[in-house]
Write an enzyme that holds these catalytic residues in place. Structure first.
Site, PDB file in Angstrom:
ATOM      1  N   HIS A  98       0.794  -1.230   0.000  1.00 63.70           N
ATOM      2  CA  HIS A  98       0.000   0.000   0.000  1.00 63.70           C
ATOM      3  C   HIS A  98       0.837   1.296   0.000  1.00 63.70           C
ATOM      4  O   HIS A  98       0.848   2.073   0.937  1.00 63.70           O
ATOM      5  CB  HIS A  98      -1.112   0.038   1.046  1.00 63.70           C
ATOM      6  N   HIS A 107      -3.230  -9.571  15.047  1.00 61.35           N
ATOM      7  CA  HIS A 107      -3.560  -8.387  14.227  1.00 61.35           C
ATOM      8  C   HIS A 107      -4.361  -8.879  13.025  1.00 61.35           C
ATOM      9  O   HIS A 107      -3.969  -9.846  12.373  1.00 61.35           O
ATOM     10  CB  HIS A 107      -2.243  -7.743  13.812  1.00 61.35           C
ATOM     11  N   GLU A 126      -5.098  -7.245  10.164  1.00 60.92           N
ATOM     12  CA  GLU A 126      -4.776  -6.813   8.808  1.00 60.92           C
ATOM     13  C   GLU A 126      -4.466  -8.064   7.985  1.00 60.92           C
ATOM     14  O   GLU A 126      -3.842  -9.021   8.461  1.00 60.92           O
ATOM     15  CB  GLU A 126      -3.601  -5.822   8.787  1.00 60.92           C
ATOM     16  N   ASP A 140      -2.550  -9.201   5.763  1.00 62.51           N
ATOM     17  CA  ASP A 140      -1.265  -9.869   5.533  1.00 62.51           C
ATOM     18  C   ASP A 140      -0.986 -10.896   6.640  1.00 62.51           C
ATOM     19  O   ASP A 140      -0.139 -11.764   6.478  1.00 62.51           O
ATOM     20  CB  ASP A 140      -0.108  -8.871   5.401  1.00 62.51           C
ATOM     21  N   HIS A 186      -0.270  -0.804  14.512  1.00 65.33           N
ATOM     22  CA  HIS A 186      -0.749   0.443  13.970  1.00 65.33           C
ATOM     23  C   HIS A 186      -2.242   0.424  13.630  1.00 65.33           C
ATOM     24  O   HIS A 186      -2.741   1.341  12.975  1.00 65.33           O
ATOM     25  CB  HIS A 186       0.045   0.773  12.690  1.00 65.33           C
ATOM     26  N   ASP A 200       3.453  -6.712  13.889  1.00 66.31           N
ATOM     27  CA  ASP A 200       4.077  -5.692  13.041  1.00 66.31           C
ATOM     28  C   ASP A 200       5.258  -4.996  13.733  1.00 66.31           C
ATOM     29  O   ASP A 200       6.208  -4.557  13.061  1.00 66.31           O
ATOM     30  CB  ASP A 200       3.052  -4.620  12.642  1.00 66.31           C
ATOM     31  N   TYR A 233      10.421   0.467   7.629  1.00 68.45           N
ATOM     32  CA  TYR A 233       9.126  -0.057   8.100  1.00 68.45           C
ATOM     33  C   TYR A 233       8.541   0.885   9.150  1.00 68.45           C
ATOM     34  O   TYR A 233       7.360   1.257   9.096  1.00 68.45           O
ATOM     35  CB  TYR A 233       9.326  -1.470   8.688  1.00 68.45           C
ATOM     36  N   HIS A 288       6.982  -9.887  10.263  1.00 64.15           N
ATOM     37  CA  HIS A 288       7.640  -9.563   8.993  1.00 64.15           C
ATOM     38  C   HIS A 288       9.155  -9.604   9.212  1.00 64.15           C
ATOM     39  O   HIS A 288       9.662  -9.023  10.184  1.00 64.15           O
ATOM     40  CB  HIS A 288       7.294  -8.152   8.523  1.00 64.15           C
TER      41      HIS A 288
HETATM   42 FE1  FEO Z   1      -0.511  -4.184   9.853  1.00 67.71          FE
HETATM   43 FE2  FEO Z   1       1.750  -6.450   8.690  1.00 67.71          FE
HETATM   44  O1  FEO Z   1       0.055  -5.667   8.918  1.00 67.71           O
END
Ligand code: FEO
Length: 394
Positions: free
Chosen positions: A25, A79, A81, A83, A144, A163, A191, A222
């Site tokens: 994004h 989380h 999100e 991913d 976040h 994250d 990041y 990640h």
């Molecule tokens: Fe906030 Fe890696 O997703």
């Protein structure tokens, strides 16, 4: 064959490696991405986070190297999100009786909203015994998303941080000490600057909670797992989450016929002449997400645009829009707006307005230049930068 990697006794990395993803994004991921998920083989077989939906097969194959995925008892969703949660429906289908945990309120609501799946709510400080181990949940709202939380395993002394402390860096080597530390630190900073920076205050609170834990590893969702350089990444997060800046300047500009570029070069050289390291960035030559990495710890930020059709250049507007979204609400960095014009100085004035909205400290009005700067004009510019620096140092 897609292998699982045992990162600690009975704790396995079972994530996905997205070697060729180059955009997350709006953020360029030149080194690719990993979606780390972790499997704990305790009395209750526990999966911590999943992967992006397109990596469901990879996740299931890696889990299958260790255990039949149908035997998973617990899924922790740190989380929602996508991913990290995109493969949750696949895991839920394979192991329908596995109990899914997410943060109370936001996490549970988001799991339901995204997938129509019910999750069990947990609050900060709640624990879950899975056999030999007790997992403790610490919510980290707005680091976040509202739902974020981290999970700590006492026996392993591993913090599954999602994250936080992550880096977009695709590699088969799971640990910090197996990879180029400069590269993963650079990616951790990129990041932070592009994902976490707007929520520095919340991230600092999360960091304070983490400091009390005995840590053998920080396992983000990640990039690499921190085990040999935990102190270094915590030190960096301490600096970043308290908005510490370095005595350096970033000069960002675009230009049409080199007048704004001449001003940018003079400003950059003026900082250097005063002993401040400076970087000159033409927005046409750098991606905005890379500019953010340079910018997030710079004490001085100068931004320049000429005037095109009564506006700043769209390239500069794009950068400023992105930067304003990411800039902390209590930004106290020193800003300088500048630029050239032919008959109306509207472009640089818009730059000034954007820096003002982003809460920069703007010690001088916008500096505008009609047509082409003379030697005298450039000398005045140099004197202005020198005065800004002297006042900032006073
Ligand atoms: Fe906030 Fe890696 O997703």
């Amino acid at each position: 064959m897609l292998n699982a990697i045992e990162i600690s006794p009975k704790v396995w990395w079972v994530g996905g490696i997205d070697w060729n993803e180059r955009l997350f994004h709006g953020y360029t991921t030149e080194a690719g991405i990993t979606y780390n998920a972790y499997l704990i083989m305790d009395e209750k077989i526990t999966l911590i986070d999943t992967c992006k939906a397109t990596f469901s097969n990879e996740l299931v194959q890696r889990i299958s190297q260790v255990v039949d995925p149908a035997k998973i008892d617990v899924v922790i969703t740190n989380h929602v999100e996508m991913d990290h949660s995109g493969s949750l429906p696949v895991i839920h289908k394979i192991a329908p009786n596995a109990q899914i945990y997410a943060s109370a309120g936001a996490g549970v609501n988001e799991v339901k909203a995204h997938f129509g799946i019910e999750a069990t709510p947990v609050k900060s400080g709640d624990t879950l015994n899975i056999g030999e181990r007790t997992l403790t949940f610490v919510t980290t709202p707005m680091v976040h998303w509202p739902d974020n939380m981290v999970t700590y395993s006492d026996v392993d002394r591993i913090l599954f941080s999602n994250d936080a402390f992550g880096q977009h860096y695709a590699t088969t080597k799971r640990f910090d000490d197996e990879n180029d530390l400069c590269e993963i630190m650079k990616q951790a900073k990129k990041y932070y600057a592009n994902i976490v920076w707007p929520y520095g205050m919340q991230a600092h609170k999360a960091l304070e909670a983490v400091k009390g834990l005995e840590l053998k590893m920080i396992a983000p969702s990640h990039g690499c797992i921190w085990r040999s350089h935990i102190d270094k990444i915590l030190e960096k997060y301490e600096a970043w989450t308290t908005y510490q800046t370095e005595e350096k300047a970033v000069v960002v500009f675009d230009s049409m016929w080199h007048s704004t570029e001449m001003m940018a070069r003079e400003i950059c050289d003026s900082f250097i002449a005063e002993g401040i390291s400076a970087k000159l960035i033409d927005v046409k030559a750098s991606h905005i997400s890379d500019i953010m990495t340079d910018l997030c710890d710079a004490r001085y930020v100068a931004v320049g645009s000429p005037t095109l059709n009564s506006n700043m250049l769209p390239t500069v507007a794009s950068f400023l829009t992105y930067m304003r979204g990411l800039s902390p609400k209590n930004d106290q960095r020193i800003g300088l707006a500048f630029g050239s014009y032919g008959w109306a100085p509207l472009g640089p004035k818009q730059v000034y307005d954007e820096l003002e909205k982003a809460k920069f400290n703007l010690p001088v009005p916008v500096i505008t230049q009609q047509w082409i700067p003379s030697e005298e004009n450039l000398a005045e510019l140099q004197a202005t930068v020198k005065k800004i620096i002297e006042d900032a140092r006073a």
